[in-house]
Write an enzyme that holds these catalytic residues in place. Sequence first.
Site, short mmCIF file in Angstrom:
data_model
loop_
_atom_site.label_atom_id
_atom_site.label_comp_id
_atom_site.label_asym_id
_atom_site.label_seq_id
_atom_site.Cartn_x
_atom_site.Cartn_y
_atom_site.Cartn_z
N GLY B 48 0.78 -1.11 -0.01
CA GLY B 48 -0.30 -0.17 0.15
C GLY B 48 0.84 1.29 0.00
NE ARG B 333 8.45 -19.18 5.59
CZ ARG B 333 8.67 -17.90 5.75
NH1 ARG B 333 7.37 -17.05 5.58
NH2 ARG B 333 9.35 -16.98 5.83
NE ARG B 438 4.88 -15.44 2.62
CZ ARG B 438 6.23 -15.00 4.01
NH1 ARG B 438 7.25 -14.63 2.96
NH2 ARG B 438 5.70 -15.35 4.57
#
Lengths: 247, 640
Positions: B48, B333, B438
């Site tokens: 953002g 992960r 991810r």
Amino acid sequence: MTIHLKIWRQARGAKDGKFHDYTVENVAAEMSFLEMLDILNEQLVKKGEEAIEFDNDCREGICGTCGMVVDGVAHGTHAGCTTCEIRMRSYKDGDTITVEPFRASAFPIIKDLVVDRSAFDRIQAKGGYVSTNVGSAPDGNAQLIPKSDADNAMDAATCIGCGACVAACPNGSASLFVSAKISQFSWLPQGDAERTRRALRMVEQMDSEGFGDCSNHGECEAVCPKEISIQNIARMRREFVKAAFKG
Amino acid sequence: MSKILDAKIPGGPLADKWDKHMIDNKLVAPGGNRRKFRIIVVGTGLAGGGAAATLGELGYNVLNFCIQDTPRRAHSVAAQGGINAAKNYQNDGDSVYRLFYDTIKGGDYRSREANVYRLAQLSTHIIDQSVAMGVPFAREYGGTLANRSFGGVQVSRTFYARGQTGQQLLLGVYSALSRQIDAGTVKMFPRHEMLDLVIVDGKARGIIARELITGEIKRYEADAVVLATGGYSPVFYLSTNAVNSNATAAWRAHKRGAFFSNPCYTQIHPTAVPQMGDYQSKLTLMSESLRNDGRVWVPKKAGDTRRPNEIPENERDYYLERRYPAFGNLVPRDIASRAAKVECDQGKHAYYSDFSVYLDFSEAIGRLGKDVVGDRYGNLFDMYREITGDSPYETPMMIYPAPHYTMGGLWVDYNLQSTIEGLFVAGEANFSDHGANRLGASALMQGLADGYFVVPRVVASYLAGADLKAVTTETEEFKAVENDVRSHYDRLLNIKGSRTVRDIHWDLGRIMWDKVGMARNKDGLNEAIGKIKELQKAFWQDLALTGSADDLNKQLEQANRLGDYLELGELMARDALMREESCGGHFREEHQSETGEAKRDDENFMFVSAWEHQGEGQEPVMHKEDLSYENIEVKTRSYK
């Protein structure tokens, strides 16, 4: 353990507030200081009383949102950590802890322990950046930077902008915060072109926000949760004096 | 009726798609033309803040909102380990294609090829840009940038700034933003929370926001809206996210017509400090980079309660090194998290709790010395000591997986546009680049790629081609949405029940962790949906709130967000129930190999789910985006 608290309550918009006494039972050693306040707020809400407002977010010492004066010291008496990092194992059963907001004329109180630190943003907007547009940067390794310079820049850059330095300073000075930013760029070739303008504008803005002058008390360095060195202030002064001569 | 979604991926060879797309895109001429367009950006993290600063630089009129007291505190600030880039500075064979390949494989073949390739391409520019902005990345003695390696890859492509990489990149973004604020192109609205989206003629034209200090509800109009509001893992109550991170802006946009994709893909990060008590408010992450030098183990014997230093070497099971010899402690992960669960479920765990394993640095300290290890991870060790009272220099750390990053989010096409025209979604808030898992050091990469490079292009192209009529905040559409927001608050404050926000949120978190956490099954998910519905009822009948809506009132803010989590949690369980396969962060116990590895079903599930809201109390409808892999061979994911 049982903890007694004296907490500053101030309604939004009120000129003044006062300390209220509270007691929290069954406090566990592993609890963080803010978790202990959460438990207190649970109690208050269940009784139909308004919860105590305090700023907090990451709760791991990096965002700089939290900050209160605990037993007379910004972020508490445990060196090198933010309020959210304090664990209740630092206290013993029956202790009384005094909690109040950061107090400085440039940080108006909003409500209870929440203060307005937006003056920091206005200082940063006066030159705490390198003016470079996105998309035209040279390769990252085009300019070699000695490891020691990069490390020095990083030491200054770790400032989280929490404002404890201001709250601890008898003069309410923002010098540690401002000097950290000025120092970071002074170590890097990228910041060099705007060096003069940055030092002049940031220092001017700091003064106009109502922060006091630095008179070398060193309280800022003592409370800084990131242990930012007061040497940065000396560096800022040199940058400012050089800049003032250059005009 | 379910439909197939069009991702609008440009034609041509993979490597040329983005460049060609930029040439094909329409532009807005500089000067007065750009200034006439007003763009709302919600969020000031890497995506953002980066987007707002860059759009401001280009000359657009930008309104930027954040819930924090200053944009510099967006939760990107807390990322520790690093940011990937295919620079190949280490000459270890890295390339844009290899980063692309690792990311697709890491995501278990559930992400979009074209998006991931663009991400890998832009990664190199991100490093250059950040260096130019004065981000003090770690450097070698010769003055070049330093790199380290992260899970799921066999090259060193991660750039870092001690254990505070997110902080430094965010401060880079914040400084760029500050420059634009000073220049007047970006108007900043800190301590403002977006509560709803306003749509006029089918296009996103504004937002309703609440000023958190005064409680004032305000209307803002614009020509396009960019949401970059992060992820939703606080749905689990305990997560590594900041306590104010929330899904409200994205969820309200979903209820206005933006499809929500892959909500069940949540990442459970393997190396967080284990939970300590039921008063706890959050979990603290220990960077994945620790696994470069830390060795993960549990006692070989179940129920062994000896202290770690009393357990001799031959009675320790370095289970990651044993099971995954090629990647060892650096497996991705999802793999590392599930492996820890498998050990703990067998009663093999650290002495501290049934849900903790060791991360041991004694070998690294012996090999490299305490100073070198301290130089690499010192701040993390200090942080760990503050929390637990133990020093990792003396005794192994104890860690356990924790909800961390959410790969799901609002559906977007290649242009990051949602199913609502003019509503763009960037960073963690969208679903697009990470598939079902991810890889480490990729969140910062996506945030900045979207913020600095993608959003400014795609939004400009939209504005250049859009037929936008003039609107003001006085139109009926704005009034109607504001009324909805106000009545929502009245409803919350009028419940006057007995259960606190924290109390109900804690219950939601337990349901989500137990049934929609690291492992899911059909019965558990059905049970979760039922229990969440009950909890939704309890929330609307028995919530205790104090204070008023026209004051700073954190309890009210949290209650407002919790109402949305209760709905989103239900959707996460539905999505997990629908996906009859295991992939990445989504492990369905019914679908596993004989050795306990995730078993995908490419034939039936090689698609992105995209849920459409159907109104209060109605079951959502699922749409699909089929995934195709033209440039990469789809294989069973193996790290052995």
